[in-house]
Design an enzyme around this catalytic site. Structure first.
Site, PDB file in Angstrom:
ATOM      1  N   ASP A 112       0.834  -1.195   0.000  1.00  0.00           N
ATOM      2  CA  ASP A 112       0.000   0.000   0.000  1.00  0.00           C
ATOM      3  C   ASP A 112       0.875   1.255   0.000  1.00  0.00           C
ATOM      4  O   ASP A 112       2.052   1.217   0.378  1.00  0.00           O
ATOM      5  CB  ASP A 112      -0.911   0.023   1.234  1.00  0.00           C
ATOM      6  CG  ASP A 112      -2.006  -1.037   1.177  1.00  0.00           C
ATOM      7  OD1 ASP A 112      -2.247  -1.578   0.080  1.00  0.00           O
ATOM      8  OD2 ASP A 112      -2.606  -1.323   2.229  1.00  0.00           O
TER       9      ASP A 112
ATOM     10  N   TYR B 194       6.067  -9.062   8.079  1.00  0.00           N
ATOM     11  CA  TYR B 194       5.662  -7.688   8.363  1.00  0.00           C
ATOM     12  C   TYR B 194       5.978  -7.334   9.807  1.00  0.00           C
ATOM     13  O   TYR B 194       6.063  -8.208  10.675  1.00  0.00           O
ATOM     14  CB  TYR B 194       4.147  -7.521   8.171  1.00  0.00           C
ATOM     15  CG  TYR B 194       3.642  -7.748   6.773  1.00  0.00           C
ATOM     16  CD1 TYR B 194       3.471  -6.688   5.886  1.00  0.00           C
ATOM     17  CD2 TYR B 194       3.299  -9.027   6.338  1.00  0.00           C
ATOM     18  CE1 TYR B 194       2.977  -6.896   4.607  1.00  0.00           C
ATOM     19  CE2 TYR B 194       2.809  -9.244   5.057  1.00  0.00           C
ATOM     20  CZ  TYR B 194       2.652  -8.176   4.200  1.00  0.00           C
ATOM     21  OH  TYR B 194       2.170  -8.388   2.941  1.00  0.00           O
TER      22      TYR B 194
ATOM     23  N   TYR C  81      -4.540  -9.854   3.401  1.00  0.00           N
ATOM     24  CA  TYR C  81      -4.764  -8.454   3.757  1.00  0.00           C
ATOM     25  C   TYR C  81      -4.373  -8.286   5.222  1.00  0.00           C
ATOM     26  O   TYR C  81      -5.138  -8.610   6.137  1.00  0.00           O
ATOM     27  CB  TYR C  81      -6.224  -8.069   3.518  1.00  0.00           C
ATOM     28  CG  TYR C  81      -6.645  -8.198   2.071  1.00  0.00           C
ATOM     29  CD1 TYR C  81      -6.165  -7.311   1.112  1.00  0.00           C
ATOM     30  CD2 TYR C  81      -7.495  -9.220   1.658  1.00  0.00           C
ATOM     31  CE1 TYR C  81      -6.536  -7.431  -0.222  1.00  0.00           C
ATOM     32  CE2 TYR C  81      -7.875  -9.344   0.329  1.00  0.00           C
ATOM     33  CZ  TYR C  81      -7.390  -8.447  -0.605  1.00  0.00           C
ATOM     34  OH  TYR C  81      -7.748  -8.570  -1.927  1.00  0.00           O
TER      35      TYR C  81
END
Length: 346
Positions: free
Chosen positions: A97, A163, A287
């Site tokens: 993103d 992440y 997601y």
């Protein structure tokens, strides 16, 4: 490394085919160090950046794009100048993103240069120039010659990812439930969990509306230490300015009773939250922000459900691009020498 594409168009001289257009392919990895940079050109969804339609477009105010630049443009502008072309395509191994940083070893990409007029370019010098121009925002590593087939590999190979997220948990630091929630989150570490995700609203315009099964694995959950607010030092006594005159007592503004009550009750104070640093590994196509918040029930189970408290992702970084199963990815080595001839190392 370079290729040619035949055109169906004919020139005006009697049917001879137009000259073939050369293509060059460069491969490397990029590290995105800021939170305002899309991977590719972020055209306005209303006018699509069209030269005529963007005039008077209220969404982008005539700019044609929603961001000033992108990874594609910052790399492509410098490379295009070196190779003598303004046209290029950017192919990434997935994308993050706009507000997500890409750290670690970076994300693999291929830059396709169309119609270059120069072929002998020092890629080490080109890489250094890209990094010099974009210091603090973008960094390119391991730039080397590659072939068209690598575009297909990058696009079609699934990659798990790691992440690190800064997570806001809606529990005050002193609340006993905050400690219980942290213990519940830490109990998830080290185990691979299966979740079901329905397409989030934020990507519904470009993704099919369906359920997806994904695996996730929490690697660590750490409590972020509270940061004490900085207190400005008191000015030195001899530096205090002289007052010309004391203000009149009747000039003081009257205090609104409602405002006084709100201030006394702490109505304007920000709600108390606990912040965590969460590291996790996820399957390709997960997601991640919704894994944490639950997205109003569209992702289940989720971190908020597991700990029994609302939470949301405040900041997110990609820290590693892995292979499909979550193992370390093989890194393609660049050409062996700075002065290697065109095509060496393919």
């Amino acid at each position: 490394m370079h290729d040619h594409e035949e055109h169906d168009e004919q020139d005006s001289g009697g049917g001879a085919a137009a000259p073939a257009r050369a293509k060059l392919f460069l491969e490397g990895r990029y590290r995105k160090l800021c939170r305002d940079l899309p991977q590719t050109v972020f055209y306005c969804p209303e006018c699509k950046g069209h030269p005529r339609r963007r005039r008077g477009c209220a969404r982008c105010e005539g700019f044609g794009k929603l961001t000033r630049d992108s990874v594609q443009e910052l790399v492509g502008w410098v490379a295009g100048k070196a190779f003598g072309t303004r046209k290029h395509k950017f192919h990434g191994a997935g994308r993050e993103d706009v507000d997500v940083r890409m750290l670690g070893e970076g994300r693999p990409f291929v830059l396709e240069l169309l119609g270059p007029r120069t072929f002998q370019v020092d890629l080490a010098a080109l890489e250094a120039e890209i990094n010099r121009r974009n210091e603090g925002r973008l960094e390119v590593r391991g730039l080397h010659w590659t072939e068209r087939q690598r575009v297909v590999v990058l696009k079609e190979t699934p990659h798990a990812k790691e992440y690190e997220a800064r997570v806001a948990v809606e529990l005050a630091p002193g609340d006993p439930r905050a400690a219980q929630a942290l213990a519940a989150a830490r109990a998830l570490v080290g185990t691979r969990h299966t979740i079901i995700q329905h397409t989030p609203e934020r990507v519904a315009h470009r993704r099919a509306d369906k359920d997806r099964e994904r695996w996730i694995e929490f690697l660590s959950v750490e409590l972020e230490p509270e940061v004490e607010p900085e207190v400005a030092p008191a000015p030195a006594l001899d530096a205090a300015p002289e007052l010309d005159a004391a203000p009149a007592l009747d000039a003081a503004p009257a205090l609104d009773p409602a405002a006084a009550t709100a201030a006394a009750n702490g109505a304007d104070a920000a709600p108390a939250r606990t912040y965590w640093r969460v590291r996790l590994r996820t399957q390709h196509g997960t997601y991640v922000k919704e894994v944490l918040s639950g997205d109003s029930g569209k992702t289940r189970p989720c971190l908020a459900e597991w700990i029994g408290a609302p939470c949301r992702c405040v900041e997110l970084d990609v820290t590693a691009i892995l292979d499909e199963h979550g193992g370390a990815e093989e890194v393609v080595e660049p050409a062996p020498a700075d002065d290697a001839p065109f095509g060496t190392g393919i």
